[in-house]
Write a protein that holds these residues in place. Structure first.
Motif, PDB file in Angstrom:
ATOM      1  N   ALA A   1       0.823  -1.278  -0.107  1.00 35.00           N
ATOM      2  CA  ALA A   1       0.042   0.101  -0.064  1.00 35.00           C
ATOM      3  C   ALA A   1       0.841   1.120   0.113  1.00 35.00           C
ATOM      4  O   ALA A   1       0.581   2.258  -0.751  1.00 35.00           O
ATOM      5  N   GLN A   2       1.910   1.183   0.782  1.00 33.99           N
ATOM      6  CA  GLN A   2       2.819   2.252   0.923  1.00 33.99           C
ATOM      7  C   GLN A   2       3.517   2.869  -0.265  1.00 33.99           C
ATOM      8  O   GLN A   2       3.726   3.974  -0.719  1.00 33.99           O
ATOM      9  N   ARG A   3       3.717   1.607  -1.164  1.00 30.60           N
ATOM     10  CA  ARG A   3       4.546   1.879  -2.357  1.00 30.60           C
ATOM     11  C   ARG A   3       3.488   2.588  -3.261  1.00 30.60           C
ATOM     12  O   ARG A   3       4.097   3.282  -4.353  1.00 30.60           O
ATOM     13  N   LEU A   4       2.467   2.566  -3.197  1.00 30.70           N
ATOM     14  CA  LEU A   4       1.529   3.277  -4.062  1.00 30.70           C
ATOM     15  C   LEU A   4       1.005   4.542  -3.610  1.00 30.70           C
ATOM     16  O   LEU A   4       0.235   5.356  -4.245  1.00 30.70           O
ATOM     17  N   GLY A   5       1.734   5.156  -2.429  1.00 26.99           N
ATOM     18  CA  GLY A   5       1.220   6.254  -1.943  1.00 26.99           C
ATOM     19  C   GLY A   5       0.483   6.510  -0.804  1.00 26.99           C
ATOM     20  O   GLY A   5      -0.036   7.558  -0.452  1.00 26.99           O
ATOM     21  N   ALA A   6      -0.253   5.259  -0.740  1.00 24.32           N
ATOM     22  CA  ALA A   6      -1.429   5.153   0.353  1.00 24.32           C
ATOM     23  C   ALA A   6      -0.910   5.014   1.785  1.00 24.32           C
ATOM     24  O   ALA A   6       0.322   5.042   1.859  1.00 24.32           O
ATOM     25  N   VAL A   7      -1.759   5.336   2.637  1.00 23.50           N
ATOM     26  CA  VAL A   7      -1.577   5.112   4.123  1.00 23.50           C
ATOM     27  C   VAL A   7      -2.028   3.612   4.697  1.00 23.50           C
ATOM     28  O   VAL A   7      -2.887   3.617   4.109  1.00 23.50           O
ATOM     29  N   ALA A   8      -0.972   2.904   5.018  1.00 24.51           N
ATOM     30  CA  ALA A   8      -1.304   1.833   5.655  1.00 24.51           C
ATOM     31  C   ALA A   8      -1.610   1.954   7.051  1.00 24.51           C
ATOM     32  O   ALA A   8      -1.217   2.458   7.960  1.00 24.51           O
ATOM     33  N   VAL A   9      -2.812   1.539   7.312  1.00 30.19           N
ATOM     34  CA  VAL A   9      -3.595   1.680   8.795  1.00 30.19           C
ATOM     35  C   VAL A   9      -3.235   0.477   9.563  1.00 30.19           C
ATOM     36  O   VAL A   9      -4.278  -0.464   9.322  1.00 30.19           O
ATOM     37  N   PRO A  10      -2.444   0.129  10.478  1.00 33.34           N
ATOM     38  CA  PRO A  10      -2.583  -1.187  11.141  1.00 33.34           C
ATOM     39  C   PRO A  10      -3.411  -1.165  12.323  1.00 33.34           C
ATOM     40  O   PRO A  10      -3.685  -0.110  12.942  1.00 33.34           O
ATOM     41  N   VAL A  11      -4.240  -2.248  12.324  1.00 36.01           N
ATOM     42  CA  VAL A  11      -5.227  -2.635  13.226  1.00 36.01           C
ATOM     43  C   VAL A  11      -4.966  -3.833  14.113  1.00 36.01           C
ATOM     44  O   VAL A  11      -3.879  -4.712  13.534  1.00 36.01           O
ATOM     45  N   ASP A  12      -5.611  -4.118  15.139  1.00 38.95           N
ATOM     46  CA  ASP A  12      -4.937  -5.222  16.137  1.00 38.95           C
ATOM     47  C   ASP A  12      -5.640  -6.646  15.591  1.00 38.95           C
ATOM     48  O   ASP A  12      -6.454  -6.482  14.557  1.00 38.95           O
ATOM     49  N   VAL A  13      -5.066  -7.591  16.046  1.00 37.73           N
ATOM     50  CA  VAL A  13      -5.407  -9.008  15.863  1.00 37.73           C
ATOM     51  C   VAL A  13      -5.903  -9.723  16.985  1.00 37.73           C
ATOM     52  O   VAL A  13      -5.743  -9.586  18.093  1.00 37.73           O
ATOM     53  N   ASP A  14      -6.416 -10.987  16.359  1.00 40.03           N
ATOM     54  CA  ASP A  14      -7.186 -11.901  17.613  1.00 40.03           C
ATOM     55  C   ASP A  14      -5.761 -12.601  18.098  1.00 40.03           C
ATOM     56  O   ASP A  14      -5.176 -13.019  17.598  1.00 40.03           O
ATOM     57  N   PRO A  15      -5.848 -12.694  19.548  1.00 38.53           N
ATOM     58  CA  PRO A  15      -4.919 -13.219  20.384  1.00 38.53           C
ATOM     59  C   PRO A  15      -4.828 -14.542  20.099  1.00 38.53           C
ATOM     60  O   PRO A  15      -3.652 -15.265  20.348  1.00 38.53           O
ATOM     61  N   GLY A  16      -5.580 -15.325  19.556  1.00 35.40           N
ATOM     62  CA  GLY A  16      -5.638 -16.853  19.490  1.00 35.40           C
ATOM     63  C   GLY A  16      -5.177 -17.271  18.169  1.00 35.40           C
ATOM     64  O   GLY A  16      -4.590 -18.111  17.806  1.00 35.40           O
TER      65      GLY A  16
ATOM     66  N   TYR B   1      -4.369 -14.853  15.746  1.00 34.94           N
ATOM     67  CA  TYR B   1      -3.369 -13.958  15.184  1.00 34.94           C
ATOM     68  C   TYR B   1      -3.827 -13.352  13.803  1.00 34.94           C
ATOM     69  O   TYR B   1      -3.119 -12.651  13.097  1.00 34.94           O
ATOM     70  N   ASN B   2      -5.028 -13.488  13.412  1.00 33.50           N
ATOM     71  CA  ASN B   2      -5.897 -13.122  12.268  1.00 33.50           C
ATOM     72  C   ASN B   2      -6.428 -11.729  12.498  1.00 33.50           C
ATOM     73  O   ASN B   2      -6.741 -11.535  13.665  1.00 33.50           O
ATOM     74  N   ILE B   3      -6.412 -10.851  11.600  1.00 34.03           N
ATOM     75  CA  ILE B   3      -7.226  -9.337  11.960  1.00 34.03           C
ATOM     76  C   ILE B   3      -8.340  -9.462  12.765  1.00 34.03           C
ATOM     77  O   ILE B   3      -9.256 -10.423  12.440  1.00 34.03           O
ATOM     78  N   ASP B   4      -8.699  -8.305  13.582  1.00 28.59           N
ATOM     79  CA  ASP B   4      -9.794  -8.344  14.293  1.00 28.59           C
ATOM     80  C   ASP B   4     -10.899  -7.705  13.453  1.00 28.59           C
ATOM     81  O   ASP B   4     -10.735  -6.500  13.219  1.00 28.59           O
ATOM     82  N   PRO B   5     -11.991  -8.247  13.104  1.00 29.43           N
ATOM     83  CA  PRO B   5     -12.647  -7.474  12.385  1.00 29.43           C
ATOM     84  C   PRO B   5     -13.371  -6.227  13.110  1.00 29.43           C
ATOM     85  O   PRO B   5     -13.729  -5.241  12.362  1.00 29.43           O
ATOM     86  N   ALA B   6     -13.811  -6.190  14.227  1.00 31.92           N
ATOM     87  CA  ALA B   6     -14.038  -5.058  15.007  1.00 31.92           C
ATOM     88  C   ALA B   6     -12.945  -3.866  14.838  1.00 31.92           C
ATOM     89  O   ALA B   6     -13.295  -2.556  14.636  1.00 31.92           O
ATOM     90  N   ALA B   7     -11.589  -4.280  14.896  1.00 29.49           N
ATOM     91  CA  ALA B   7     -10.687  -3.304  14.852  1.00 29.49           C
ATOM     92  C   ALA B   7     -10.757  -2.733  13.548  1.00 29.49           C
ATOM     93  O   ALA B   7     -10.466  -1.539  13.404  1.00 29.49           O
ATOM     94  N   ALA B   8     -10.965  -3.629  12.346  1.00 30.26           N
ATOM     95  CA  ALA B   8     -10.814  -2.949  11.074  1.00 30.26           C
ATOM     96  C   ALA B   8     -12.260  -2.085  10.747  1.00 30.26           C
ATOM     97  O   ALA B   8     -11.709  -1.012  10.200  1.00 30.26           O
ATOM     98  N   ALA B   9     -13.172  -2.450  11.419  1.00 24.51           N
ATOM     99  CA  ALA B   9     -14.410  -1.561  11.355  1.00 24.51           C
ATOM    100  C   ALA B   9     -14.064  -0.218  11.914  1.00 24.51           C
ATOM    101  O   ALA B   9     -14.578   0.763  11.339  1.00 24.51           O
ATOM    102  N   ALA B  10     -13.553  -0.247  13.194  1.00 21.22           N
ATOM    103  CA  ALA B  10     -13.303   1.032  13.671  1.00 21.22           C
ATOM    104  C   ALA B  10     -12.194   1.908  12.985  1.00 21.22           C
ATOM    105  O   ALA B  10     -12.061   3.139  13.392  1.00 21.22           O
ATOM    106  N   ALA B  11     -11.437   1.318  12.115  1.00 13.93           N
ATOM    107  CA  ALA B  11     -10.494   2.164  11.326  1.00 13.93           C
ATOM    108  C   ALA B  11     -10.908   2.530  10.209  1.00 13.93           C
ATOM    109  O   ALA B  11     -10.149   3.611   9.207  1.00 13.93           O
TER     110      ALA B  11
END
Length: 388
Positions: free
Chosen positions: A97-112, A114-124
């Motif tokens: 994403a960054q190579r295209l000039g976009a902003v990469a927005v990191p969000v948290d993952v599930d602790p079990g 290790y995949n992206i947390d959908p609620a965290a993605a929604a909030a971002a």
């Protein structure tokens, strides 16, 4: 820690190859056309890879990072836009994403898982968000029920980073049947490999045609007058790599079957070790190719975790420290970083912070070994953890 008298397990070599790969290389050599325009190996591989994953279209490219970058570009990512990525992933997920000039927005993952947390993605998500990028960590498909709903509700498309997930399924559906673009890697350590390479699965012809143009410098397949229709780059895969990948694809299913049998054995043995927590699962992810065998030692801290990895390697295991949270690398801050500080990102990504410092992974060839080797592996882990 002192060296264990326990003998090291005998793991299969990686990459694996046979006369199938030799045949593919010779076939590519003798056709007399060594690039995809004029040759047939890349075209054949794309059809076979798409069919295997239940997709209408596949586009082979130079590597997995380029697969992500190309897919994001096709989805409209560019300067002034944002892409939601998991904080815990290999750096290519954010850098594409960054190579295209976009902003990469990191969000948290599930602790079990290790995949992206959908609620965290929604909030971002903001009006500038152009893509949500779930990474199927270690081959375990992310929660695509929740993520598909989020995509539908927000109008923001998903891009599956499936670099670990060749042959994976979600509720009986293959990666290409899940309605979103997906990107794969064929780097040397991946589940199938030609040393380097990548592929993008597209759910419709329009996106595929955009991808084809952009991966070939914006030039149509039949162009003879250099009428470049779009911006792009040269992401074309060569014919020799495609010949190897066609052979690699043929043995993928049997290798996944073996790893699917071995992982429950190793998981149970790891879970019995005091202080060790293996990666969790999701029953909806009903086929997991197990790119990694991952486990946590909560509270161990990064320095002792790294010492544990060194000890496991010394005892013959193909062990590695977990990825560093993307915002904990200098590369992340060079371009396309969000406005928050490292500390602010860490505060809203506590699970990624912990996983970064307490997780170990074993290469997938571990799970291609015999069941006795799996038991010896767990015993070595137990010895090493006890000796910390």
């Amino acid at each position: 820690m002192t060296a264990s008298p326990r003998p090291a397990p005998e793991f299969p070599a990686w990459p694996q190859y046979s006369d199938e790969e030799r045949t593919g290389l010779i076939r590519a050599l003798e056709q007399g056309q060594w690039w995809r325009i004029g040759g047939s190996e890349v075209d054949s591989f794309e059809h076979e890879f798409a069919s295997y994953h239940g997709a209408d279209h596949a586009l082979a490219v130079t590597n997995g990072t380029h697969a992500l970058e190309l897919a994001l570009e096709v989805l409209g990512v560019g300067p002034g836009t944002e892409v939601v990525v998991p904080a815990f992933t290999f750096i290519s997920s954010s850098q594409a994403a960054q190579r295209l000039g976009a902003v990469a927005v990191p969000v948290d993952v599930d602790p079990g898982t290790y995949n992206i947390d959908p609620a965290a993605a929604a909030a971002a998500i903001t009006p500038r968000t152009k893509a949500i990028m779930p990474v199927h960590m270690a081959g375990l498909v992310a929660d695509l029920d929740a993520l598909a709903k989020l995509s539908a509700d927000s109008g923001v498309p998903l891009l599956q980073d499936a670099a670990h997930a060749h042959g994976a399924r979600w509720q009986g559906k293959r990666i290409g049947e899940l309605g979103s673009v997906a990107a794969f890697s064929f780097q040397n350590g991946k589940l199938m490999t030609a040393g380097e390479g990548g592929a993008v699965l597209f759910p419709d012809e329009g996106l595929y045609e955009q991808g084809f143009l952009r991966h070939s410098c914006g030039r149509p397949r039949t162009d003879r007058g250099y009428f470049h229709r779009t911006s792009g780059s040269n992401f074309r895969l060569n014919e020799f790599s495609a010949g190897v990948l066609r052979a690699q694809l043929k043995r993928l299913d049997s290798q996944i079957d073996t790893r699917e049998r071995r992982w429950p054995v190793l998981r149970e043995l790891l879970a019995a070790i005091p202080g060790v927590v293996p990666q969790g699962g999701d029953d909806r992810a009903d086929r997991n190719p197990h790119y990694m065998a991952m486990f946590r030692v909560p509270g161990i801290g990064e320095e002792r975790r790294n010492s544990l990895v060194d000890e496991l390697v010394a005892r013959g295991l193909p062990a590695f420290a977990a990825f560093r949270a993307v915002y904990r690398t200098d590369a992340f801050w060079e371009t396309g970083a969000p406005a928050e500080t490292v500390d602010e990102l860490a505060e809203r990504c506590p699970h990624a912070e912990a996983i970064t410092t307490d997780t170990v992974w074993l290469h997938h060839r571990t799970l291609l070994a015999s069941e006795q080797d799996i038991r010896d592996t767990a015993a070595i882990v137990a010895d090493a953890v006890a000796g910390l």
